[in-house]
Design an enzyme around this catalytic site. Structure first.
Site, PDB file in Angstrom:
ATOM      1  N   HIS A 123       0.870  -1.175   0.000  1.00 54.70           N
ATOM      2  CA  HIS A 123       0.000   0.000   0.000  1.00 54.70           C
ATOM      3  C   HIS A 123       0.915   1.235   0.000  1.00 54.70           C
ATOM      4  O   HIS A 123       2.039   1.167   0.521  1.00 54.70           O
ATOM      5  CB  HIS A 123      -0.830  -0.051   1.294  1.00 54.70           C
ATOM      6  CG  HIS A 123      -1.853   1.029   1.442  1.00 54.70           C
ATOM      7  ND1 HIS A 123      -1.545   2.304   1.855  1.00 54.70           N
ATOM      8  CD2 HIS A 123      -3.195   1.016   1.264  1.00 54.70           C
ATOM      9  CE1 HIS A 123      -2.652   3.025   1.921  1.00 54.70           C
ATOM     10  NE2 HIS A 123      -3.668   2.271   1.564  1.00 54.70           N
ATOM     11  N   ASP A 176       3.503  -4.095   7.838  1.00 52.96           N
ATOM     12  CA  ASP A 176       2.248  -3.351   7.710  1.00 52.96           C
ATOM     13  C   ASP A 176       1.116  -4.345   7.999  1.00 52.96           C
ATOM     14  O   ASP A 176       0.801  -5.204   7.180  1.00 52.96           O
ATOM     15  CB  ASP A 176       2.153  -2.788   6.280  1.00 52.96           C
ATOM     16  CG  ASP A 176       0.803  -2.127   6.004  1.00 52.96           C
ATOM     17  OD1 ASP A 176      -0.115  -2.250   6.845  1.00 52.96           O
ATOM     18  OD2 ASP A 176       0.686  -1.496   4.942  1.00 52.96           O
ATOM     19  N   GLN A 210      -4.195  -4.930   7.187  1.00 53.58           N
ATOM     20  CA  GLN A 210      -5.221  -5.881   6.732  1.00 53.58           C
ATOM     21  C   GLN A 210      -5.098  -7.228   7.441  1.00 53.58           C
ATOM     22  O   GLN A 210      -5.819  -8.164   7.100  1.00 53.58           O
ATOM     23  CB  GLN A 210      -5.117  -6.095   5.209  1.00 53.58           C
ATOM     24  CG  GLN A 210      -5.327  -4.852   4.379  1.00 53.58           C
ATOM     25  CD  GLN A 210      -6.754  -4.287   4.484  1.00 53.58           C
ATOM     26  OE1 GLN A 210      -7.677  -4.932   4.991  1.00 53.58           O
ATOM     27  NE2 GLN A 210      -6.934  -3.075   3.998  1.00 53.58           N
ATOM     28  N   LYS A 245     -10.090  -0.303  10.959  1.00 53.06           N
ATOM     29  CA  LYS A 245     -10.349  -1.500  10.139  1.00 53.06           C
ATOM     30  C   LYS A 245     -10.685  -2.692  11.025  1.00 53.06           C
ATOM     31  O   LYS A 245     -10.897  -3.795  10.538  1.00 53.06           O
ATOM     32  CB  LYS A 245      -9.128  -1.825   9.282  1.00 53.06           C
ATOM     33  CG  LYS A 245      -8.824  -0.755   8.222  1.00 53.06           C
ATOM     34  CD  LYS A 245      -7.736  -1.226   7.300  1.00 53.06           C
ATOM     35  CE  LYS A 245      -7.062  -0.118   6.533  1.00 53.06           C
ATOM     36  NZ  LYS A 245      -7.858   0.434   5.462  1.00 53.06           N
ATOM     37  N   CYS A 259      -4.850   2.559  -3.503  1.00 56.16           N
ATOM     38  CA  CYS A 259      -3.569   3.067  -2.966  1.00 56.16           C
ATOM     39  C   CYS A 259      -2.444   2.082  -3.224  1.00 56.16           C
ATOM     40  O   CYS A 259      -1.571   1.871  -2.362  1.00 56.16           O
ATOM     41  CB  CYS A 259      -3.669   3.374  -1.477  1.00 56.16           C
ATOM     42  SG  CYS A 259      -4.883   4.615  -1.103  1.00 56.16           S
TER      43      CYS A 259
HETATM   44  N1  7TS Z   1      -1.653  -0.550   4.644  1.00 51.32           N
HETATM   45  C1  7TS Z   1      -2.582  -1.342   4.090  1.00 51.32           C
HETATM   46  C2  7TS Z   1      -2.224  -2.746   3.674  1.00 51.32           C
HETATM   47  C3  7TS Z   1      -3.872  -0.844   3.916  1.00 51.32           C
HETATM   48  O1  7TS Z   1      -4.800  -1.633   3.360  1.00 51.32           O
HETATM   49  C4  7TS Z   1      -4.174   0.487   4.309  1.00 51.32           C
HETATM   50  C5  7TS Z   1      -5.511   1.098   4.077  1.00 51.32           C
HETATM   51  C6  7TS Z   1      -3.166   1.241   4.907  1.00 51.32           C
HETATM   52  C7  7TS Z   1      -1.914   0.688   5.045  1.00 51.32           C
HETATM   53  C8  7TS Z   1      -3.396   2.618   5.407  1.00 51.32           C
HETATM   54  O2  7TS Z   1      -4.207   2.633   6.533  1.00 51.32           O
HETATM   55  P1  7TS Z   1      -4.682   4.005   7.186  1.00 51.32           P
HETATM   56  O3  7TS Z   1      -5.664   3.586   8.219  1.00 51.32           O
HETATM   57  O4  7TS Z   1      -3.472   4.653   7.747  1.00 51.32           O
HETATM   58  O5  7TS Z   1      -5.288   4.803   6.069  1.00 51.32           O
HETATM   59  N2  7TS Z   1      -6.202   0.510   3.023  1.00 51.32           N
HETATM   60  C9  7TS Z   1      -7.340   0.935   2.443  1.00 51.32           C
HETATM   61  C10 7TS Z   1      -7.964   0.206   1.449  1.00 51.32           C
HETATM   62  O6  7TS Z   1      -7.576  -0.865   1.025  1.00 51.32           O
HETATM   63  N3  7TS Z   1      -9.046   0.879   1.031  1.00 51.32           N
HETATM   64  O7  7TS Z   1      -9.143   2.002   1.731  1.00 51.32           O
HETATM   65  C11 7TS Z   1      -8.082   2.066   2.599  1.00 51.32           C
END
Ligand code: 7TS
Length: 406
Positions: A121, A198, A201, A224, A361
């Site tokens: 990501h 990371d 997910q 999430k 992303c």
């Molecule tokens: N890493 C992964 C693997 C992610 O899926 C996401 C967000 C992030 C980092 C960033 O997370 P945040 O909470 O700091 O924004 N992924 C997604 C997605 O898949 N669709 O919307 C956000």
């Protein structure tokens, strides 16, 4: 696992969208929140709101106890060794940027390498691009195989004695690939490198044990995994965090301040400058209680069944291309003929079905897959096989609507 009873705890799911019962298949973007989490935040603001770590009044100690209590819940959830290793942040993005800016910039030189994968990501890619640019280090990619996985053989070929940091996602938000973190960590450590994971997910869906994985840093977002937006976690091994400089300076994170010098509080507060995200952390604590009550093993088993069912049903649709491996987390990314995924998503919305469309992303990965965008249905503990059936019906309608004869 009684999914019907679980669904009743999520008020948002009980509504119609465009005259149809809502089917929410976008939990990888953000999950829905159960009443227990909403109530925990509500109660905090109604009864206990106060700043933490300062006042000696009753509300101040209640807020502090709840905030620090949430940290203990996270520590247990991850099986971390000590609570000082749990830093509250705004989310995965902030957590990864702290590691890149603090550890990365101080430990990497122009002789060194940083290793990542093409399935990262942007949050676990751009911070390392920046560290590489500023230090002159080389950014290397472990190649992606045609089935959407990476092989340990390729990890061994890519990681060398020059590698200082290996940064990899635990679960891909596009492919659903589950990476072998423990084995990658072992390879990184053999070369004296650290591993940054990371977990955005993964933490919501799998039992994560940071000691078992032997990862050096692990980042994830509360939103999430049933908690509110604006709260996240950075786990780091104490010996590394001790040596790192804070990224944000100001109130809360200091010990003594003099005119020309200051000292920092001990871990974890050294990294929590300013008034922290108190209600968010309390909400995350309530989310962890909710997940633990159901059991992460049960959640994973439910999701594995859903993922297999979704793959089977979606494969029946002619002209539908599915990306990623067979063995995967509970998300399916696809394209329907040459219909733009935004159009697919719009038709599904008229049927009350929420999915995500776009590059997710992950533009580097989109290039590898040779697509501009994809559609993605992602599932969580409250989803059912009926949700998948509704998705399949919706996709058939989208085909008819765009008059696609594939
Ligand atoms: N890493 C992964 C693997 C992610 O899926 C996401 C967000 C992030 C980092 C960033 O997370 P945040 O909470 O700091 O924004 N992924 C997604 C997605 O898949 N669709 O919307 C956000």
């Amino acid at each position: 696992m009684d999914v019907k009873a679980i669904r009743e705890q999520f008020p948002i799911l009980n509504q119609e969208i465009n005259g149809k019962p809502l089917v929410y298949l976008d939990s990888s973007a953000t999950s829905q929140k159960p009443i227990q989490v909403i109530e925990a935040i509500n109660e905090y603001y109604r009864k206990n709101n106060s700043n933490v770590h300062r006042g000696v009044h009753t509300l101040g100690s209640r807020a502090t106890d709840q905030y620090e209590g949430a940290r203990d819940k996270v520590k247990q959830f991850l099986n971390a060794k000590d609570r000082g290793e749990i830093i509250f942040t705004r989310g995965t993005t902030t957590s990864l940027n702290i590691v890149a800016q603090s550890y990365g910039l101080d430990h990497v030189t122009n002789e060194d390498e940083i290793v990542i994968t093409p399935m990262e990501h942007h949050s676990n890619l751009i911070p390392w691009q920046q560290v590489a640019k500023r230090t002159g280090a080389k950014l290397k990619y472990i190649p992606l195989k045609a089935d959407g996985t990476i092989s340990l053989e390729d990890v061994r070929k890519t990681v060398t004695d020059k590698t200082k940091i290996v940064a990899v996602t635990h679960v891909s938000n596009v492919l659903g690939t589950v990476n072998p973190i423990k084995e990658i960590a072992e390879i990184a450590h053999q070369h004296g490198a650290i591993i940054v994971v990371d977990g955005a997910q993964a933490a919501p869906h799998l039992k994560v044990d940071v000691q078992e994985l032997n990862c050096d840093f692990y980042a994830f977002s509360g939103h999430k995994m049933l908690a509110p937006t604006g709260i996240g976690v950075l786990y780091g091994k104490r010996e590394l965090l001790e040596k790192m400089e804070p990224v944000e300076f100001g109130g809360e994170m200091i010990d003594f301040v003099e005119k020309f010098d200051s000292t920092w509080k001990e871990l974890p507060w050294k990294f929590e400058g300013g008034t922290p995200i108190i209600a968010g952390a309390i909400g995350l604590g309530a989310a962890i209680d909710f997940l633990n009550d159901i059991g992460m093993e049960n959640i994973l088993a439910h999701e594995e069944k859903l993922a297999a069912y979704a793959l089977e049903r979606l494969s029946e649709i002619e002209g539908l291309t599915i990306y990623g491996p067979k063995k995967r987390a509970a998300l399916v990314t696809f394209n329907l003929g040459d219909i733009h995924p935004h159009d697919v998503s719009t038709v599904l919305d008229t049927e009350g079905i929420a999915i995500r469309a776009g590059h997710h992303c992950a533009q580097v990965l989109m290039k590898e897959l040779d697509v501009v965008a994809t559609a993605r249905a992602s599932m969580y503990l409250y989803n059912t096989e009926e949700d998948i059936d509704r998705l399949v019906e919706g996709l058939q309608k989208a085909k008819e609507y765009f008059d696609v004869t594939i």
